[in-house]
Design an enzyme around this catalytic site. Structure first.
Site, PDB file in Angstrom:
ATOM      1  N   ASP A  30       0.854  -1.192   0.000  1.00  0.00           N
ATOM      2  CA  ASP A  30       0.000   0.000   0.000  1.00  0.00           C
ATOM      3  C   ASP A  30       0.889   1.242   0.000  1.00  0.00           C
ATOM      4  O   ASP A  30       1.901   1.313   0.705  1.00  0.00           O
ATOM      5  CB  ASP A  30      -0.911  -0.016   1.233  1.00  0.00           C
ATOM      6  CG  ASP A  30      -2.069   0.960   1.099  1.00  0.00           C
ATOM      7  OD1 ASP A  30      -3.220   0.501   0.999  1.00  0.00           O
ATOM      8  OD2 ASP A  30      -1.823   2.189   1.072  1.00  0.00           O
ATOM      9  N   ILE A  31       0.495   2.239  -0.790  1.00  0.00           N
ATOM     10  CA  ILE A  31       1.292   3.465  -0.928  1.00  0.00           C
ATOM     11  C   ILE A  31       1.266   4.296   0.355  1.00  0.00           C
ATOM     12  O   ILE A  31       2.165   5.098   0.606  1.00  0.00           O
ATOM     13  CB  ILE A  31       0.773   4.293  -2.140  1.00  0.00           C
ATOM     14  CG1 ILE A  31       1.847   5.203  -2.684  1.00  0.00           C
ATOM     15  CG2 ILE A  31      -0.501   5.051  -1.798  1.00  0.00           C
ATOM     16  CD1 ILE A  31       1.514   5.768  -4.060  1.00  0.00           C
ATOM     17  N   ASN A  88     -12.868  -3.607   2.497  1.00  0.00           N
ATOM     18  CA  ASN A  88     -13.861  -2.541   2.603  1.00  0.00           C
ATOM     19  C   ASN A  88     -14.801  -2.629   1.405  1.00  0.00           C
ATOM     20  O   ASN A  88     -14.358  -2.916   0.292  1.00  0.00           O
ATOM     21  CB  ASN A  88     -13.174  -1.169   2.614  1.00  0.00           C
ATOM     22  CG  ASN A  88     -12.251  -0.996   3.816  1.00  0.00           C
ATOM     23  OD1 ASN A  88     -12.567  -1.459   4.907  1.00  0.00           O
ATOM     24  ND2 ASN A  88     -11.121  -0.342   3.613  1.00  0.00           N
ATOM     25  N   GLY A  94     -15.873   2.355   3.634  1.00  0.00           N
ATOM     26  CA  GLY A  94     -14.611   3.082   3.509  1.00  0.00           C
ATOM     27  C   GLY A  94     -13.801   2.700   2.292  1.00  0.00           C
ATOM     28  O   GLY A  94     -12.591   2.925   2.245  1.00  0.00           O
ATOM     29  N   GLN A  95     -14.471   2.120   1.283  1.00  0.00           N
ATOM     30  CA  GLN A  95     -13.742   1.713   0.067  1.00  0.00           C
ATOM     31  C   GLN A  95     -13.497   2.928  -0.814  1.00  0.00           C
ATOM     32  O   GLN A  95     -14.432   3.609  -1.232  1.00  0.00           O
ATOM     33  CB  GLN A  95     -14.543   0.653  -0.711  1.00  0.00           C
ATOM     34  CG  GLN A  95     -13.805   0.124  -1.925  1.00  0.00           C
ATOM     35  CD  GLN A  95     -14.558  -1.004  -2.634  1.00  0.00           C
ATOM     36  OE1 GLN A  95     -15.656  -1.378  -2.228  1.00  0.00           O
ATOM     37  NE2 GLN A  95     -13.964  -1.533  -3.682  1.00  0.00           N
ATOM     38  N   HIS A 101     -10.271  -5.479  -3.259  1.00  0.00           N
ATOM     39  CA  HIS A 101      -8.928  -5.684  -2.713  1.00  0.00           C
ATOM     40  C   HIS A 101      -9.008  -6.074  -1.253  1.00  0.00           C
ATOM     41  O   HIS A 101      -9.857  -5.597  -0.513  1.00  0.00           O
ATOM     42  CB  HIS A 101      -8.042  -4.451  -2.891  1.00  0.00           C
ATOM     43  CG  HIS A 101      -8.644  -3.178  -2.378  1.00  0.00           C
ATOM     44  ND1 HIS A 101      -9.592  -2.475  -3.081  1.00  0.00           N
ATOM     45  CD2 HIS A 101      -8.441  -2.496  -1.227  1.00  0.00           C
ATOM     46  CE1 HIS A 101      -9.939  -1.391  -2.394  1.00  0.00           C
ATOM     47  NE2 HIS A 101      -9.272  -1.388  -1.257  1.00  0.00           N
ATOM     48  N   HIS A 103      -6.908  -5.996   2.237  1.00  0.00           N
ATOM     49  CA  HIS A 103      -5.751  -5.417   2.932  1.00  0.00           C
ATOM     50  C   HIS A 103      -5.150  -6.490   3.838  1.00  0.00           C
ATOM     51  O   HIS A 103      -5.876  -7.091   4.639  1.00  0.00           O
ATOM     52  CB  HIS A 103      -6.170  -4.251   3.829  1.00  0.00           C
ATOM     53  CG  HIS A 103      -6.748  -3.060   3.116  1.00  0.00           C
ATOM     54  ND1 HIS A 103      -6.053  -1.884   2.940  1.00  0.00           N
ATOM     55  CD2 HIS A 103      -7.972  -2.846   2.558  1.00  0.00           C
ATOM     56  CE1 HIS A 103      -6.826  -1.005   2.306  1.00  0.00           C
ATOM     57  NE2 HIS A 103      -8.001  -1.565   2.064  1.00  0.00           N
TER      58      HIS A 103
HETATM   59  P1  5GP Z   1      -9.756   1.208   0.273  1.00  0.00           P
HETATM   60  O1  5GP Z   1      -9.935   2.454   1.099  1.00  0.00           O
HETATM   61  O2  5GP Z   1     -10.381   1.332  -1.082  1.00  0.00           O
HETATM   62  O3  5GP Z   1     -10.140  -0.048   0.999  1.00  0.00           O
HETATM   63  O4  5GP Z   1      -8.187   1.059   0.078  1.00  0.00           O
HETATM   64  C1  5GP Z   1      -7.506   1.604  -0.998  1.00  0.00           C
HETATM   65  C2  5GP Z   1      -6.037   1.574  -0.653  1.00  0.00           C
HETATM   66  O5  5GP Z   1      -5.304   1.785  -1.835  1.00  0.00           O
HETATM   67  C3  5GP Z   1      -5.619   2.654   0.336  1.00  0.00           C
HETATM   68  O6  5GP Z   1      -5.070   2.035   1.497  1.00  0.00           O
HETATM   69  C4  5GP Z   1      -4.591   3.478  -0.429  1.00  0.00           C
HETATM   70  O7  5GP Z   1      -3.514   3.911   0.367  1.00  0.00           O
HETATM   71  C5  5GP Z   1      -4.155   2.529  -1.519  1.00  0.00           C
HETATM   72  N1  5GP Z   1      -3.748   3.164  -2.755  1.00  0.00           N
HETATM   73  C6  5GP Z   1      -4.395   4.157  -3.423  1.00  0.00           C
HETATM   74  N2  5GP Z   1      -3.729   4.503  -4.535  1.00  0.00           N
HETATM   75  C7  5GP Z   1      -2.630   3.686  -4.581  1.00  0.00           C
HETATM   76  C8  5GP Z   1      -1.552   3.565  -5.511  1.00  0.00           C
HETATM   77  O8  5GP Z   1      -1.465   4.256  -6.532  1.00  0.00           O
HETATM   78  N3  5GP Z   1      -0.601   2.644  -5.233  1.00  0.00           N
HETATM   79  C9  5GP Z   1      -0.659   1.854  -4.125  1.00  0.00           C
HETATM   80  N4  5GP Z   1       0.311   0.972  -3.948  1.00  0.00           N
HETATM   81  N5  5GP Z   1      -1.665   1.936  -3.232  1.00  0.00           N
HETATM   82  C10 5GP Z   1      -2.628   2.859  -3.457  1.00  0.00           C
END
Ligand code: 5GP
Length: 115
Positions: A30-31, A88, A94-95, A101, A103
């Site tokens: 994760d970034i 999520n 919180g998606q 995906h 985590h």
């Molecule tokens: P969500 O909130 O949708 O469950 O999680 C999305 C996740 O994707 C977040 O934890 C966010 O930091 C990660 N993310 C968003 N953009 C990027 C990206 O460009 N590269 C990587 N490696 N992670 C990302």
């Protein structure tokens, strides 16, 4: 399904720190990590939300996601002390990225309930 940042990562159009790849699954760091180990495990096929999953049809894919999570947890050395898997779904869940995906979070003690 709309193109997302994760589709671009799958197509290698933007870089990611990939830790696992198979024909069907990709996993990358994760970034914006929320734990010492924070890895996103995604199916390559375009599924946006968990609500699109059909248990019978998608059972093999779901199995592969969990197999990948367990393999990566072991490789990252977090399997013994434990870890958290989070999916999520939608706004209230919180998606942020509409590409399914999981985590994988580990390397510290997690709190409960989540925020
Ligand atoms: P969500 O909130 O949708 O469950 O999680 C999305 C996740 O994707 C977040 O934890 C966010 O930091 C990660 N993310 C968003 N953009 C990027 C990206 O460009 N590269 C990587 N490696 N992670 C990302």
């Amino acid at each position: 399904m709309a193109d997302t940042i994760f589709s671009k990562i799958i197509r290698k159009e933007i870089p990611a720190d990939i830790v696992f790849e198979s024909d069907t699954i990709l996993a990358f760091r994760d970034i914006n990590p929320m734990a010492p180990v924070h890895i996103l495990i995604i199916p390559k096929q375009p599924i946006a939300y968990t609500t699109e999953i059909d248990g019978k049809r998608d059972a093999p894919l779901l199995g592969e996601l969990f197999d990948a999570a367990n393999k990566i947890a072991k490789e990252q050395g977090i399997d013994k002390n434990g870890f958290r898997l989070v999916i999520n779904c939608g706004d209230n869940g919180g998606q942020e990225v509409p590409h399914l995906h999981m985590h994988l979070l580990g390397g510290r003690k997690m709190k409960w309930p989540p925020g």
